[in-house]
Scaffold this motif. Structure first.
Motif, mmCIF file in Angstrom:
data_model
loop_
_atom_site.group_PDB
_atom_site.id
_atom_site.type_symbol
_atom_site.label_atom_id
_atom_site.label_comp_id
_atom_site.label_asym_id
_atom_site.label_seq_id
_atom_site.Cartn_x
_atom_site.Cartn_y
_atom_site.Cartn_z
ATOM 1 N N SER A 26 0.890 -1.294 -0.212
ATOM 2 C CA SER A 26 -0.003 0.074 0.100
ATOM 3 C C SER A 26 0.968 1.287 0.062
ATOM 4 O O SER A 26 0.289 2.353 0.035
ATOM 5 N N LEU A 29 -0.003 4.004 -2.752
ATOM 6 C CA LEU A 29 -1.369 4.441 -2.919
ATOM 7 C C LEU A 29 -1.540 5.697 -2.315
ATOM 8 O O LEU A 29 -0.822 6.264 -1.368
ATOM 9 N N CYS A 79 -9.500 -2.509 1.910
ATOM 10 C CA CYS A 79 -9.426 -3.448 1.098
ATOM 11 C C CYS A 79 -10.348 -2.570 -0.441
ATOM 12 O O CYS A 79 -10.960 -1.623 -0.279
ATOM 13 N N CYS A 80 -10.258 -3.118 -1.476
ATOM 14 C CA CYS A 80 -11.066 -2.698 -2.595
ATOM 15 C C CYS A 80 -12.507 -2.474 -2.530
ATOM 16 O O CYS A 80 -13.157 -1.501 -3.106
ATOM 17 N N GLU A 81 -13.055 -3.159 -1.465
ATOM 18 C CA GLU A 81 -14.321 -2.957 -1.162
ATOM 19 C C GLU A 81 -14.879 -1.979 -0.066
ATOM 20 O O GLU A 81 -15.753 -1.702 0.463
ATOM 21 N N GLY A 82 -13.743 -1.320 0.703
ATOM 22 C CA GLY A 82 -13.755 -0.373 1.550
ATOM 23 C C GLY A 82 -13.688 -0.658 3.002
ATOM 24 O O GLY A 82 -14.045 -0.378 3.876
ATOM 25 N N GLN A 106 -6.887 2.996 -0.102
ATOM 26 C CA GLN A 106 -7.380 1.920 -0.393
ATOM 27 C C GLN A 106 -6.839 1.231 -1.628
ATOM 28 O O GLN A 106 -6.562 1.988 -2.698
ATOM 29 N N PHE A 107 -6.994 -0.285 -1.825
ATOM 30 C CA PHE A 107 -6.707 -1.146 -2.819
ATOM 31 C C PHE A 107 -7.563 -0.833 -3.684
ATOM 32 O O PHE A 107 -8.575 -0.903 -3.489
ATOM 33 N N THR A 108 -7.101 -1.053 -4.920
ATOM 34 C CA THR A 108 -8.141 -0.880 -6.351
ATOM 35 C C THR A 108 -8.598 -2.346 -6.812
ATOM 36 O O THR A 108 -9.374 -2.440 -7.593
ATOM 37 N N HIS A 109 -7.721 -3.132 -6.196
ATOM 38 C CA HIS A 109 -8.058 -4.608 -6.657
ATOM 39 C C HIS A 109 -7.903 -5.558 -5.478
ATOM 40 O O HIS A 109 -7.324 -5.146 -4.579
ATOM 41 N N ALA A 110 -8.314 -6.676 -5.664
ATOM 42 C CA ALA A 110 -8.074 -7.519 -4.498
ATOM 43 C C ALA A 110 -6.933 -8.290 -4.309
ATOM 44 O O ALA A 110 -6.220 -8.431 -5.138
#
Length: 125
Positions: A26, A29, A79-82, A106-110
């Motif tokens: 991360s 990011l 995570c990508c889902e928040g 926040q990741f944009t992918h899993a």
């Protein structure tokens, strides 16, 4: 910092992410302001939902100390889902201090877990 893992239940069994690896992944990011009201884990048994530690007075007090010591200069990791992957003590400190936003990346992918189907007590610490 002590070895830490982020856990989630899944149909494949317990998923575990090494927080040190999440921190490395991360680093590049962009930090953004994230609303505390969007953090659903605040209303879930985040630390107590896996059947491990019980919310005894001693355990709650130990978490309270960690919350007080949390450093809000470091962003939480989503995570990508928040959902929170690292930084729940910081989230609690921000809430306790009356803040409405917290710094987050926040990741944009899993991100693939480091362990699948391994119990917390069987992980390397």
């Amino acid at each position: 910092m002590r070895q830490q893992y982020h856990f989630r239940q899944s149909e494949q069994g317990l998923l575990a992410w090494d927080v040190f690896r999440l921190l490395k992944l991360s680093q590049s990011l962009t930090v953004k302001k994230f609303p505390l009201q969007a953090i659903t884990e605040l209303d879930e048994p985040f630390w107590y939902g896996l059947g491990g530690a019980l919310p005894t007075c001693r355990n709650v007090a130990q978490h309270a100390l960690l919350i007080d010591q949390a450093d809000l200069t470091y962003p939480i990791i989503l995570c990508c889902e928040g959902r929170v992957m690292d930084g729940m003590h910081r989230v609690c400190k921000a809430l306790k201090n009356g803040l409405t936003y917290i710094d987050a990346v926040q990741f944009t992918h899993a991100v693939q877990p480091d362990y699948i189907g391994v119990e917390p007590d069987d992980l390397p610490y």
